[in-house]
Motif scaffolding. Sequence first.
Motif, PDB file in Angstrom:
ATOM      1  N   GLY A   1      29.101  13.736   5.892  1.00 30.18           N
ATOM      2  CA  GLY A   1      29.450  12.695   5.430  1.00 30.18           C
ATOM      3  C   GLY A   1      29.628  11.230   5.133  1.00 30.18           C
ATOM      4  N   SER A   2      27.597  11.297   5.154  1.00 28.87           N
ATOM      5  CA  SER A   2      27.508  10.097   4.380  1.00 28.87           C
ATOM      6  C   SER A   2      25.645  10.038   4.717  1.00 28.87           C
ATOM      7  CB  SER A   2      27.385   9.161   5.695  1.00 28.87           C
ATOM      8  OG  SER A   2      26.842   8.146   5.437  1.00 28.87           O
ATOM      9  N   PRO A   3      25.313   9.519   3.498  1.00 31.59           N
ATOM     10  CA  PRO A   3      23.611   9.907   3.488  1.00 31.59           C
ATOM     11  C   PRO A   3      23.043   8.817   4.678  1.00 31.59           C
ATOM     12  CG  PRO A   3      24.209   9.115   1.550  1.00 31.59           C
ATOM     13  CD  PRO A   3      25.868   8.994   2.208  1.00 31.59           C
ATOM     14  N   THR A   4      23.519   8.139   5.247  1.00 35.99           N
ATOM     15  CA  THR A   4      22.885   6.747   6.922  1.00 35.99           C
ATOM     16  C   THR A   4      22.975   7.476   7.181  1.00 35.99           C
ATOM     17  OG1 THR A   4      24.428   5.942   4.699  1.00 35.99           O
ATOM     18  CG2 THR A   4      23.440   5.068   5.970  1.00 35.99           C
TER      19      THR A   4
ATOM     20  N   LEU B   1      22.789  12.982  23.210  1.00 32.50           N
ATOM     21  CA  LEU B   1      24.040  12.261  23.146  1.00 32.50           C
ATOM     22  C   LEU B   1      25.156  12.424  23.738  1.00 32.50           C
ATOM     23  CD1 LEU B   1      23.170  11.773  19.610  1.00 32.50           C
ATOM     24  CD2 LEU B   1      22.517   9.754  20.866  1.00 32.50           C
ATOM     25  N   ASP B   2      25.839  12.046  23.388  1.00 33.89           N
ATOM     26  CA  ASP B   2      27.061  12.345  24.182  1.00 33.89           C
ATOM     27  C   ASP B   2      27.750  12.471  22.792  1.00 33.89           C
ATOM     28  OD1 ASP B   2      27.054  12.105  26.923  1.00 33.89           O
ATOM     29  OD2 ASP B   2      27.522  10.246  26.425  1.00 33.89           O
ATOM     30  N   GLY B   3      28.995  13.447  23.542  1.00 34.44           N
ATOM     31  CA  GLY B   3      30.131  13.700  21.875  1.00 34.44           C
ATOM     32  C   GLY B   3      29.693  14.464  21.134  1.00 34.44           C
ATOM     33  N   VAL B   4      28.842  15.160  20.599  1.00 28.26           N
ATOM     34  CA  VAL B   4      27.916  15.820  19.540  1.00 28.26           C
ATOM     35  C   VAL B   4      28.844  16.860  19.295  1.00 28.26           C
ATOM     36  CG1 VAL B   4      26.744  16.673  18.625  1.00 28.26           C
ATOM     37  CG2 VAL B   4      26.069  15.609  20.064  1.00 28.26           C
TER      38      VAL B   4
ATOM     39  N   PRO C   1      25.004  20.436  23.055  1.00 33.93           N
ATOM     40  CA  PRO C   1      23.706  19.896  21.906  1.00 33.93           C
ATOM     41  C   PRO C   1      22.805  20.314  21.929  1.00 33.93           C
ATOM     42  CG  PRO C   1      24.308  17.795  23.279  1.00 33.93           C
ATOM     43  CD  PRO C   1      24.600  19.476  23.924  1.00 33.93           C
ATOM     44  N   GLU C   2      22.186  21.529  21.817  1.00 37.08           N
ATOM     45  CA  GLU C   2      21.114  22.312  21.956  1.00 37.08           C
ATOM     46  C   GLU C   2      21.209  23.709  21.324  1.00 37.08           C
ATOM     47  OE1 GLU C   2      20.141  22.043  25.896  1.00 37.08           O
ATOM     48  OE2 GLU C   2      18.464  23.726  25.609  1.00 37.08           O
TER      49      GLU C   2
ATOM     50  N   VAL D   1      22.162  14.294  13.579  1.00 40.22           N
ATOM     51  CA  VAL D   1      23.564  15.082  14.855  1.00 40.22           C
ATOM     52  C   VAL D   1      24.054  13.637  14.500  1.00 40.22           C
ATOM     53  CG1 VAL D   1      23.925  14.741  17.351  1.00 40.22           C
ATOM     54  CG2 VAL D   1      21.677  15.496  16.558  1.00 40.22           C
ATOM     55  N   LYS D   2      25.980  14.674  14.890  1.00 37.94           N
ATOM     56  CA  LYS D   2      26.631  13.915  14.047  1.00 37.94           C
ATOM     57  C   LYS D   2      27.397  13.553  15.905  1.00 37.94           C
ATOM     58  CE  LYS D   2      30.145  14.093  10.744  1.00 37.94           C
ATOM     59  NZ  LYS D   2      31.296  14.222  10.056  1.00 37.94           N
ATOM     60  N   ALA D   3      27.787  12.350  15.891  1.00 35.23           N
ATOM     61  CA  ALA D   3      28.481  12.433  17.775  1.00 35.23           C
ATOM     62  C   ALA D   3      28.848  10.820  17.761  1.00 35.23           C
ATOM     63  CB  ALA D   3      26.409  11.881  18.803  1.00 35.23           C
ATOM     64  N   GLY D   4      30.533  11.096  17.846  1.00 32.24           N
ATOM     65  CA  GLY D   4      31.220   9.909  18.451  1.00 32.24           C
ATOM     66  C   GLY D   4      31.258   9.377  17.443  1.00 32.24           C
ATOM     67  N   GLY D   5      31.852  10.418  16.069  1.00 33.55           N
ATOM     68  CA  GLY D   5      32.579   9.878  14.522  1.00 33.55           C
ATOM     69  C   GLY D   5      30.528   8.783  13.874  1.00 33.55           C
ATOM     70  N   LYS D   6      29.512   8.985  14.460  1.00 32.21           N
ATOM     71  CA  LYS D   6      28.217   8.519  13.925  1.00 32.21           C
ATOM     72  C   LYS D   6      26.885   9.668  14.061  1.00 32.21           C
ATOM     73  CE  LYS D   6      28.667   3.881  15.768  1.00 32.21           C
ATOM     74  NZ  LYS D   6      29.091   3.224  16.921  1.00 32.21           N
TER      75      LYS D   6
END
Lengths: 104, 158
Positions: B57-60, B89-92, B118-119, B136-141
């Motif tokens: 969703g984002s290259p950053t 991390l939480d919420g992956v 998340p493994e 890794v996308k976690a909590g939308g980040k």
Amino acid sequence: MSKSIKIRAKAKNGITTVKSLISHPMETGFRKNKKTGKLIPAHFIQEVVCKHNGKVVLNCEWGASISKNPYLAFKFKGGKKGDTIELSWKDNKGQSDSISTKVR
Amino acid sequence: MKFDTKRRVFLKGSVAATSVGVALGAGLLTPGAVLAAWNKSAFEAKAIDKAIGAAAGSPTTTPSDKITIKAPDIAENGAVVPVSIKAGLDGVTSIALLVEKNANPLSAIFHLPEGTLPEVSTRVKMGKTSDVIAVVKAGGKLYSARKGVKVTIGGCGG
């Protein structure tokens, strides 16, 4: 019974570990046939879905750079002995296969 | 507020997707059979930023030391390189695996529903010595980590 998938699921301390091996050529489409010099068309798995008692626990999208005869391992919370684990794959040629096993 | 950040990520994603669309129109990418669920633009992207952008969703991404990549330092055979990714991390919600110097860097996207740890482990092909990147996308980040793998025999082509 599926011929292309080997799967093992084991529950321990409330966490189930699923390990599986799929036999598939996973052709990238970049390789050449050495005799003819022609490119071997890409043939690889694009989607793998794993379900626990009917609920999706892992959904993968794969590219051609996953190794031949792919290996996949992951863990999820919950699951106990006797639960059903179902794994299925679909490749870019529309072929697919699935297997169902019990958690040990 | 949370909604806003999600929206921004979505917008960025559509911009990235558009740039791939332009590349497609220019004949840089060969269009083939389109599958609905499979993220074609991400898997066929040749540049690492585009692949990450289209996949996540984002290259950053923010580098994170909570993500561990387990891969050999030296791989004798590039056709089979075992890679394990673990995120503390939480919420992956998803893990993307990329090999920086492959022709198509993106190897896999794992979508993890709630309850899945998340493994993940798998094996990838590597054309040459390169970094393996986990996004890794976690909590939308988005968070990322990389690890160098030296390849003595390439696994692509051959």
